[in-house]
Scaffold this motif. Structure first.
Motif, mmCIF file in Angstrom:
data_model
loop_
_atom_site.group_PDB
_atom_site.id
_atom_site.type_symbol
_atom_site.label_atom_id
_atom_site.label_comp_id
_atom_site.label_asym_id
_atom_site.label_seq_id
_atom_site.Cartn_x
_atom_site.Cartn_y
_atom_site.Cartn_z
ATOM 1 N N ASN A 125 0.811 -1.219 0.000
ATOM 2 C CA ASN A 125 0.000 0.000 0.000
ATOM 3 C C ASN A 125 0.844 1.268 0.000
ATOM 4 O O ASN A 125 0.692 2.113 -0.880
ATOM 5 C CB ASN A 125 -0.955 0.005 1.195
ATOM 6 N N SER A 126 1.710 1.415 0.996
ATOM 7 C CA SER A 126 2.459 2.670 1.149
ATOM 8 C C SER A 126 3.459 2.921 0.036
ATOM 9 O O SER A 126 3.700 4.062 -0.333
ATOM 10 C CB SER A 126 3.193 2.676 2.487
ATOM 11 N N GLU A 127 4.079 1.862 -0.468
ATOM 12 C CA GLU A 127 5.128 2.047 -1.468
ATOM 13 C C GLU A 127 4.673 1.787 -2.901
ATOM 14 O O GLU A 127 5.418 2.085 -3.829
ATOM 15 C CB GLU A 127 6.320 1.139 -1.144
ATOM 16 N N LEU A 128 3.464 1.247 -3.081
ATOM 17 C CA LEU A 128 3.050 0.899 -4.440
ATOM 18 C C LEU A 128 1.683 1.473 -4.800
ATOM 19 O O LEU A 128 1.578 2.345 -5.658
ATOM 20 C CB LEU A 128 3.066 -0.629 -4.605
ATOM 21 N N VAL A 129 0.638 1.030 -4.147
ATOM 22 C CA VAL A 129 -0.717 1.391 -4.546
ATOM 23 C C VAL A 129 -0.991 2.888 -4.356
ATOM 24 O O VAL A 129 -1.404 3.579 -5.302
ATOM 25 C CB VAL A 129 -1.765 0.562 -3.763
#
Length: 167
Positions: A125-129
């Motif tokens: 979540n934090s690094e991709l989405v």
């Protein structure tokens, strides 16, 4: 009789030094690969790689979408973009937390639940989405894709609040 240019001469300091360097290089390479194998075999790393690959596939399809409905008679572009982003929502909201719980219960002596949840949330979540959705919402030239990116934030918030997810 020994020749001067014999590289296997045990009395030649240059050949001994070269042999020692060769042994040191090989030892360093072997120790480096063993560390890499241990990291690659971690069940958490394997799960993260699988989750990330599914998200990246869906996000790549979203980014490459032309922004027009492929069949205007069957569906509109907003429904089409939402269906492309649905796997991102599923992985982010349900498959990620489920994988964290499964890993923590399968490997309780190695992986804790909080650690698994934090790692999966951070990498997926934090690094991709979230960064990709934010970038698309801010700078995509196709208005329908910007709208779909903004709608993704609302959908994620709703899905994260459901049972079995993060909140």
């Amino acid at each position: 009789m020994m020749q001067i240019d014999d590289h296997n001469n045990p009395l030649d300091p240059l050949s001994q030094q070269q042999n020692n360097l060769d042994d040191d290089d090989n030892a360093a390479i072997e120790s480096d690969t063993s560390k890499v194998d241990e990291v690659e075999e971690s069940p958490l790393v394997l799960a993260l790689d699988d989750l990330e690959s599914r998200v990246v596939t869906a996000l790549n399809e979203f980014k490459s979408h032309p922004g027009r409905a492929s069949d205007p008679a069957a569906s509109n572009v907003h429904d089409e973009l939402a269906s492309i982003l649905r796997p991102v929502v599923e992985v982010s909201s349900h498959a990620g937390p489920s994988a964290a719980r499964a890993l923590a219960s399968t490997y309780p002596h190695i992986l804790g639940l909080e650690y698994c949840v934090d790692e999966i949330y951070t990498r997926v979540n934090s690094e991709l989405v979230l960064p990709v959705a934010l970038e698309s919402a801010q700078s995509d030239v196709v208005p329908a894709k910007r709208a779909a990116s903004l709608a993704l934030f609302h959908t994620l918030h709703v899905e994260w609040g459901r049972a079995g997810s993060y909140l």
